[in-house]
Scaffold this motif. Sequence first.
Motif, PDB file in Angstrom:
ATOM      1  N   ASN A  43      68.988   8.709  62.614  1.00  0.00           N
ATOM      2  CA  ASN A  43      69.529  10.069  62.793  1.00  0.00           C
ATOM      3  C   ASN A  43      71.049  10.079  62.654  1.00  0.00           C
ATOM      4  O   ASN A  43      71.652  11.019  62.092  1.00  0.00           O
ATOM      5  N   THR A  44      71.696   9.022  63.182  1.00  0.00           N
ATOM      6  CA  THR A  44      73.156   8.940  63.078  1.00  0.00           C
ATOM      7  C   THR A  44      73.581   8.846  61.620  1.00  0.00           C
ATOM      8  O   THR A  44      74.562   9.503  61.174  1.00  0.00           O
ATOM      9  N   THR A  45      72.883   8.015  60.876  1.00  0.00           N
ATOM     10  CA  THR A  45      73.207   7.888  59.450  1.00  0.00           C
ATOM     11  C   THR A  45      73.044   9.212  58.727  1.00  0.00           C
ATOM     12  O   THR A  45      73.872   9.620  57.883  1.00  0.00           O
ATOM     13  N   THR A  46      71.986   9.921  59.065  1.00  0.00           N
ATOM     14  CA  THR A  46      71.756  11.226  58.431  1.00  0.00           C
ATOM     15  C   THR A  46      72.874  12.211  58.776  1.00  0.00           C
ATOM     16  O   THR A  46      73.397  12.952  57.907  1.00  0.00           O
ATOM     17  N   MET A  47      73.250  12.237  60.047  1.00  0.00           N
ATOM     18  CA  MET A  47      74.312  13.155  60.471  1.00  0.00           C
ATOM     19  C   MET A  47      75.648  12.803  59.808  1.00  0.00           C
ATOM     20  O   MET A  47      76.435  13.696  59.416  1.00  0.00           O
ATOM     21  N   LEU A  48      75.943  11.491  59.665  1.00  0.00           N
ATOM     22  CA  LEU A  48      77.180  11.094  59.005  1.00  0.00           C
ATOM     23  C   LEU A  48      77.206  11.532  57.560  1.00  0.00           C
ATOM     24  O   LEU A  48      78.257  11.980  57.038  1.00  0.00           O
ATOM     25  N   ASN A  49      76.087  11.369  56.900  1.00  0.00           N
ATOM     26  CA  ASN A  49      76.022  11.823  55.501  1.00  0.00           C
ATOM     27  C   ASN A  49      76.232  13.335  55.410  1.00  0.00           C
ATOM     28  O   ASN A  49      76.854  13.849  54.461  1.00  0.00           O
ATOM     29  N   GLN A  50      75.704  14.060  56.374  1.00  0.00           N
ATOM     30  CA  GLN A  50      75.919  15.506  56.382  1.00  0.00           C
ATOM     31  C   GLN A  50      77.400  15.830  56.592  1.00  0.00           C
ATOM     32  O   GLN A  50      77.956  16.771  55.979  1.00  0.00           O
ATOM     33  N   ASN A  81      83.844  14.037  65.937  1.00  0.00           N
ATOM     34  CA  ASN A  81      82.388  13.858  66.146  1.00  0.00           C
ATOM     35  C   ASN A  81      82.151  12.564  66.940  1.00  0.00           C
ATOM     36  O   ASN A  81      82.755  11.522  66.648  1.00  0.00           O
ATOM     37  N   ASP A  82      81.242  12.684  67.913  1.00  0.00           N
ATOM     38  CA  ASP A  82      80.952  11.517  68.792  1.00  0.00           C
ATOM     39  C   ASP A  82      80.324  10.355  68.036  1.00  0.00           C
ATOM     40  O   ASP A  82      80.409   9.198  68.481  1.00  0.00           O
ATOM     41  N   ILE A  83      79.729  10.652  66.948  1.00  0.00           N
ATOM     42  CA  ILE A  83      79.011   9.603  66.237  1.00  0.00           C
ATOM     43  C   ILE A  83      79.934   8.781  65.355  1.00  0.00           C
ATOM     44  O   ILE A  83      79.511   7.777  64.796  1.00  0.00           O
ATOM     45  N   VAL A  84      81.215   9.198  65.199  1.00  0.00           N
ATOM     46  CA  VAL A  84      82.152   8.503  64.316  1.00  0.00           C
ATOM     47  C   VAL A  84      83.123   7.718  65.184  1.00  0.00           C
ATOM     48  O   VAL A  84      83.741   8.263  66.100  1.00  0.00           O
ATOM     49  N   SER A 105      84.199   0.160  70.924  1.00  0.00           N
ATOM     50  CA  SER A 105      82.783   0.506  70.709  1.00  0.00           C
ATOM     51  C   SER A 105      82.197  -0.423  69.672  1.00  0.00           C
ATOM     52  O   SER A 105      82.872  -0.772  68.696  1.00  0.00           O
ATOM     53  N   ASN A 106      80.987  -0.842  69.971  1.00  0.00           N
ATOM     54  CA  ASN A 106      80.261  -1.622  68.971  1.00  0.00           C
ATOM     55  C   ASN A 106      79.905  -0.705  67.818  1.00  0.00           C
ATOM     56  O   ASN A 106      79.386   0.392  68.024  1.00  0.00           O
ATOM     57  N   THR A 107      80.198  -1.129  66.666  1.00  0.00           N
ATOM     58  CA  THR A 107      79.946  -0.278  65.499  1.00  0.00           C
ATOM     59  C   THR A 107      78.697  -0.702  64.785  1.00  0.00           C
ATOM     60  O   THR A 107      78.261  -1.854  64.870  1.00  0.00           O
ATOM     61  N   MET A 108      78.186   0.256  64.025  1.00  0.00           N
ATOM     62  CA  MET A 108      77.016  -0.002  63.190  1.00  0.00           C
ATOM     63  C   MET A 108      77.501  -0.310  61.775  1.00  0.00           C
ATOM     64  O   MET A 108      78.702  -0.416  61.525  1.00  0.00           O
ATOM     65  N   ASP A 109      76.616  -0.440  60.886  1.00  0.00           N
ATOM     66  CA  ASP A 109      76.983  -0.711  59.492  1.00  0.00           C
ATOM     67  C   ASP A 109      77.781   0.479  58.917  1.00  0.00           C
ATOM     68  O   ASP A 109      77.459   1.654  59.185  1.00  0.00           O
ATOM     69  N   GLN A 110      78.852   0.163  58.156  1.00  0.00           N
ATOM     70  CA  GLN A 110      79.700   1.202  57.568  1.00  0.00           C
ATOM     71  C   GLN A 110      78.975   1.982  56.469  1.00  0.00           C
ATOM     72  O   GLN A 110      78.079   1.456  55.813  1.00  0.00           O
ATOM     73  N   ILE A 111      79.447   3.245  56.296  1.00  0.00           N
ATOM     74  CA  ILE A 111      78.906   4.095  55.237  1.00  0.00           C
ATOM     75  C   ILE A 111      80.064   4.427  54.268  1.00  0.00           C
ATOM     76  O   ILE A 111      81.103   4.968  54.693  1.00  0.00           O
ATOM     77  N   ASN A 112      79.877   4.065  53.027  1.00  0.00           N
ATOM     78  CA  ASN A 112      80.881   4.343  51.998  1.00  0.00           C
ATOM     79  C   ASN A 112      80.406   5.486  51.111  1.00  0.00           C
ATOM     80  O   ASN A 112      79.250   5.453  50.640  1.00  0.00           O
ATOM     81  N   ARG A 113      81.285   6.486  50.928  1.00  0.00           N
ATOM     82  CA  ARG A 113      80.959   7.595  50.035  1.00  0.00           C
ATOM     83  C   ARG A 113      82.023   7.610  48.908  1.00  0.00           C
ATOM     84  O   ARG A 113      83.232   7.771  49.173  1.00  0.00           O
ATOM     85  N   GLN A 131      82.656   4.339  59.964  1.00  0.00           N
ATOM     86  CA  GLN A 131      81.930   3.394  60.836  1.00  0.00           C
ATOM     87  C   GLN A 131      81.318   4.176  61.991  1.00  0.00           C
ATOM     88  O   GLN A 131      82.055   4.755  62.805  1.00  0.00           O
ATOM     89  N   PRO A 132      79.975   4.200  62.107  1.00  0.00           N
ATOM     90  CA  PRO A 132      79.321   4.951  63.189  1.00  0.00           C
ATOM     91  C   PRO A 132      79.558   4.263  64.537  1.00  0.00           C
ATOM     92  O   PRO A 132      79.793   3.064  64.636  1.00  0.00           O
ATOM     93  N   SER A 133      79.431   5.046  65.590  1.00  0.00           N
ATOM     94  CA  SER A 133      79.561   4.519  66.957  1.00  0.00           C
ATOM     95  C   SER A 133      78.169   4.078  67.464  1.00  0.00           C
ATOM     96  O   SER A 133      77.259   4.903  67.586  1.00  0.00           O
ATOM     97  N   ALA A 134      78.022   2.788  67.731  1.00  0.00           N
ATOM     98  CA  ALA A 134      76.726   2.270  68.251  1.00  0.00           C
ATOM     99  C   ALA A 134      76.449   2.778  69.653  1.00  0.00           C
ATOM    100  O   ALA A 134      75.294   2.906  70.074  1.00  0.00           O
ATOM    101  N   LYS A 135      77.487   3.069  70.389  1.00  0.00           N
ATOM    102  CA  LYS A 135      77.319   3.573  71.748  1.00  0.00           C
ATOM    103  C   LYS A 135      76.578   4.876  71.765  1.00  0.00           C
ATOM    104  O   LYS A 135      75.742   5.134  72.637  1.00  0.00           O
ATOM    105  N   TYR A 136      76.876   5.703  70.740  1.00  0.00           N
ATOM    106  CA  TYR A 136      76.185   6.993  70.663  1.00  0.00           C
ATOM    107  C   TYR A 136      74.686   6.777  70.448  1.00  0.00           C
ATOM    108  O   TYR A 136      73.857   7.373  71.144  1.00  0.00           O
ATOM    109  N   SER A 137      74.358   5.901  69.532  1.00  0.00           N
ATOM    110  CA  SER A 137      72.935   5.637  69.251  1.00  0.00           C
ATOM    111  C   SER A 137      72.242   5.010  70.459  1.00  0.00           C
ATOM    112  O   SER A 137      71.096   5.344  70.792  1.00  0.00           O
ATOM    113  N   LEU A 138      72.991   4.110  71.122  1.00  0.00           N
ATOM    114  CA  LEU A 138      72.389   3.436  72.294  1.00  0.00           C
ATOM    115  C   LEU A 138      72.152   4.440  73.413  1.00  0.00           C
ATOM    116  O   LEU A 138      71.112   4.416  74.082  1.00  0.00           O
TER     117      LEU A 138
END
Length: 547
Positions: A43-50, A81-84, A105-113, A131-138
């Motif tokens: 869901n985080t990845t989807t929101m970041l892409n949006q 945004n909390d997810i970034v 914050s522990n980060t997740m895999d980066q998203i390149n656009r 770079q998404p925030s892993a804390k948000y997902s956790l």
Amino acid sequence: MASKQFRSLNTKLLTYVAWSSFVILLVAALASFFIQYERSKVNTTTMLNQLLDTVEDTATVAVYSRNKQIADDVLTGLLKNDIVHKAMIFSKEGFLLERSKNNPSNTMDQINRPVYSLFDSKDVIGYINIQPSAKYSLTEAKYDTLYNIISSFILIGLTALVIVWVMQKYISKPLAFVSNTLHDIGSGEKQRIPTLKNNKNDELGQLRTDINSLLSTLEDKFNDQYALRQNIESMEQQLRHMYNSSSAGLFLLDLEGRLLTSNSTLRNILNIPTAINDQCEQQCVFSEFIIESEKFELLMNRAISSGQLVSQDFTLIENHNASPVWAHCLLSKITTSSGQTNLEGVLFDVTRRVEAEIAIKHEAAHDPLTGLLRRQATQSRFENPSAVQTCCFLMMDLDGFKQANDTYGHLAGDKVLKITSDRLNQCVRSSDIVCRLGGDEFLIILYNYQSQNLALGIAEKIITLIHQSMVINENTTINVGISIGLADFTFNDEHDFESMLKKADDAMYEVKRQGKNGYCIKNPNGETTLKFFGADFATNDLSTENH
């Protein structure tokens, strides 16, 4: 042995259900957490892409124009945004602008656009990196997991309660009731398991019916066995009473002749002291109680080898100064179911019978008045000699006996005969025979005498003793004489009892004819020797008449 600590079925059921529910809830929570975490990342990845879709055009202008103000606005908007956690815009020509949040914050895999040129949609002029925030997902995963745990706890708890309630009502409590009721029922009691209201038509109801049926069967078996045991005990007591009160001694021997068991009658017959207990009695060798022990051992061997019932009479060993005891023993070989071979026996006290037989034989062989042998017994002994070389017959007849018997009566005559027999026994050896032929006639047979003079000396001694006065009572004495005829021979000659008796009888009557109170012997050469000792044999002052 003490049983292990008892734990009820209900306790076990609650324990197992509780632990099972806990384990299931724990597994479900862990599985839910990992699933929700992965779902949150998606869901985080989807929101970041949006978000990138929203700022893509502005970022294209900033990269193309290398305008830091526009790029900074884009990055600042993204970080709101909390997810970034971190955002970066850079171009191939070296333009770079980066912004990140201060909190670690522990980060997740980066998203390149990629950023494309305004004039050529295929020309990549730079990139937007997030770079998404892993804390948000956790955090999202935790909230979702907590919700799922609460839902699962309610669902599993309700399910466990329903299962426990159903199992207690229909399984554990009825089983515990059946078990406790069955445990309290004693052997042979008429108590039964009551009807199970909730289990009339299921397996537990069938089990209860079968258990009651089995209890009824066991009760019948118990009653039958009890009655049978009572009958057996009664029969055993009767048999034991018969065994111990039997007039016969019953016993069991091993093949070595040791006494294994016996009844009280055998103890009495064998005179076993009561102080000897059964264990000591079993160490006794049966032949030790029998005088003819070797004969008994032969009887045992016959019973073992033949396998048939064998019997024999024995004389038992008794205490000093005790009368002899005769016993009739029967032995037979038996083999037990285990293959052990023993000898069972019966011992009868036949002392009275043997004594009666001896008395009958003695009466048949002996004169009841004088106790001397009868003629038939004397002849039997004469015809069965043992190591005899010479023999002499002394045929005797009392002189004056008839007159004494007629004068003083038969009692006095019997007394004369008794005294005569006693005096005759005094004149011979124990190996010789003294016989009463009948009336006042007597016979003496001398065995193995050394010379004729010895026989003549005995004849003279007899005449002397018989001629002495015989005291009948205080007022009466009787004097009689005796005439003796002698006949001798050696056993090399052919002579029988009758011929010898006749020869001695002829010699005696020769004395009678010649004068009485003497002896006569006829030698084989024909010579006759006569000797008389006077005729003064009177009863008181009354002279006897001549024969």
